[in-house]
Design an enzyme around this catalytic site. Structure first.
Site, PDB file in Angstrom:
ATOM      1  N   ILE A   2       0.838  -1.194   0.000  1.00  9.33           N
ATOM      2  CA  ILE A   2       0.000   0.000   0.000  1.00  9.33           C
ATOM      3  C   ILE A   2       0.877   1.250   0.000  1.00  9.33           C
ATOM      4  O   ILE A   2       2.022   1.234   0.467  1.00  9.33           O
ATOM      5  CB  ILE A   2      -0.961   0.002   1.212  1.00  9.33           C
ATOM      6  N   CYS A   3       0.324   2.310  -0.545  1.00  6.21           N
ATOM      7  CA  CYS A   3       1.061   3.564  -0.697  1.00  6.21           C
ATOM      8  C   CYS A   3       0.661   4.518   0.421  1.00  6.21           C
ATOM      9  O   CYS A   3      -0.429   5.094   0.401  1.00  6.21           O
ATOM     10  CB  CYS A   3       0.776   4.186  -2.069  1.00  6.21           C
ATOM     11  N   LEU A   4       1.533   4.663   1.405  1.00  6.63           N
ATOM     12  CA  LEU A   4       1.365   5.631   2.472  1.00  6.63           C
ATOM     13  C   LEU A   4       2.646   6.448   2.574  1.00  6.63           C
ATOM     14  O   LEU A   4       3.716   6.016   2.140  1.00  6.63           O
ATOM     15  CB  LEU A   4       1.081   4.949   3.813  1.00  6.63           C
ATOM     16  N   ILE A  45      -1.737   4.080  -4.813  1.00  5.20           N
ATOM     17  CA  ILE A  45      -1.407   2.689  -5.077  1.00  5.20           C
ATOM     18  C   ILE A  45      -1.870   1.819  -3.910  1.00  5.20           C
ATOM     19  O   ILE A  45      -1.567   2.096  -2.756  1.00  5.20           O
ATOM     20  CB  ILE A  45       0.105   2.526  -5.288  1.00  5.20           C
TER      21      ILE A  45
END
Length: 301
Positions: free
Chosen positions: A90-92, A127
């Protein structure tokens, strides 16, 4: 596990310390490394209250790089939740997708609180993000309690402690952390960290002259004055090469005008001379004809 790793490594020392701090589960989160891999952790977080994820218990993986804590971890959710894709990084701003916003002072606990705080936010096409409807997320929250992880043997119903009065402080900390991380991700320029943005800009290099042209030709074509030649460079040239270089230098506009004036003047003088010669020749012929006529006239008399 300690015998398998170099205990002098900063990453190993840091992860061993965090594993000891997170050994006991709380009512909001729990995380521990796998028995055979210190750099892969499994975690469980409770869905934030007063949201579509209230009542859900979500499981996932944290993969840490060998350079941790100097580089951020990668976060993968394993439980369907409607906010993050399952089995995808995941996009963080606290994950491996944004190393420019990562801070070495953050930890795995920081990542767990960030996940809880980010769950109620909008995905906005990031994403690994999803934007399921509230009804779908509530249904997945109830279903998540039956999830079982075969890799670490954790059951969602038994891994976390029951909610207590101290939960409100953890919820507040998670929301505040998510807000701070989101703010830092927004103010940083794309493709660089805030520290990089504060660095002074370096002057750009001057373009090199095109292939096959000398520095003098490139300077003349750009409209700038030709710099004086370096003595050492001229000294290495033969007299013939220096004469050839001088012939390559274009004439100035004033010299061109003088040359054109001289050419025009010489052309005019030539034309006048031709006219005078023509008149003289014509006069001579006329005189000869006149004298011949006088002689013939006298002879007849």
């Amino acid at each position: 596990m300690e015998a398998r790793y170099n205990l002098k490594s900063p990453a190993v020392k840091r992860l061993m310390k965090e594993a000891a701090e997170l050994r006991d589960p709380t009512d909001h989160y729990h995380a521990q490394p796998l028995e055979d891999n210190l750099f892969e952790w499994h975690f469980t977080v409770r869905g934030p209250p007063d949201s579509d994820f209230d009542g859900g218990v979500y499981h996932g993986r944290i993969v840490l790089p060998p350079e941790y804590p100097m580089k951020p971890p990668s976060i993968i959710l394993l439980t369907a939740n409607g906010r993050f894709e399952v089995g995808k990084k995941i996009c963080l701003s606290i994950s491996g997708h944004h190393p420019e916003t990562w801070q070495p002072s953050w930890s795995i606990r920081t990542a767990l609180l960030a996940i809880i705080g980010f769950m109620p936010t909008k995905g906005e096409g990031a994403i690994g993000s999803l934007d399921y409807t509230p009804e779908e997320r509530r249904a997945l929250a109830k279903k998540s309690q039956d999830y079982y992880c075969e890799a670490c043997g954790v059951k969602m119903k038994a891994v976390l402690l029951p909610l207590s009065s101290a939960s409100s402080s953890d919820d507040k900390e998670a929301r505040e952390l998510a807000r701070q991380i989101s703010f830092k991700a927004e103010v940083n320029p794309p493709g660089g960290s805030q520290a990089e943005a504060n660095l002074p800009k370096q002057p750009q290099d001057q373009p090199e002259p095109a292939s096959g042209t000398s520095e003098e030709d490139a300077t003349i074509s750009s409209g700038q004055e030709t710099p004086q030649a370096v003595p050492s460079a001229n000294a290495s040239r033969s007299p013939r090469q220096r004469r050839a270089q001088q012939r390559r230098v274009p004439a100035s506009p004033g010299l061109i005008q003088v040359q054109q004036h001289n050419v025009n003047g010489s052309n005019t003088g030539s034309a006048v001379l031709i006219v005078l010669l023509t008149l003289a020749l014509a006069a001579l012929i006329f005189r000869r004809i006149y004298l011949a006529n006088d002689y013939i006239f006298d002879y007849e008399l």
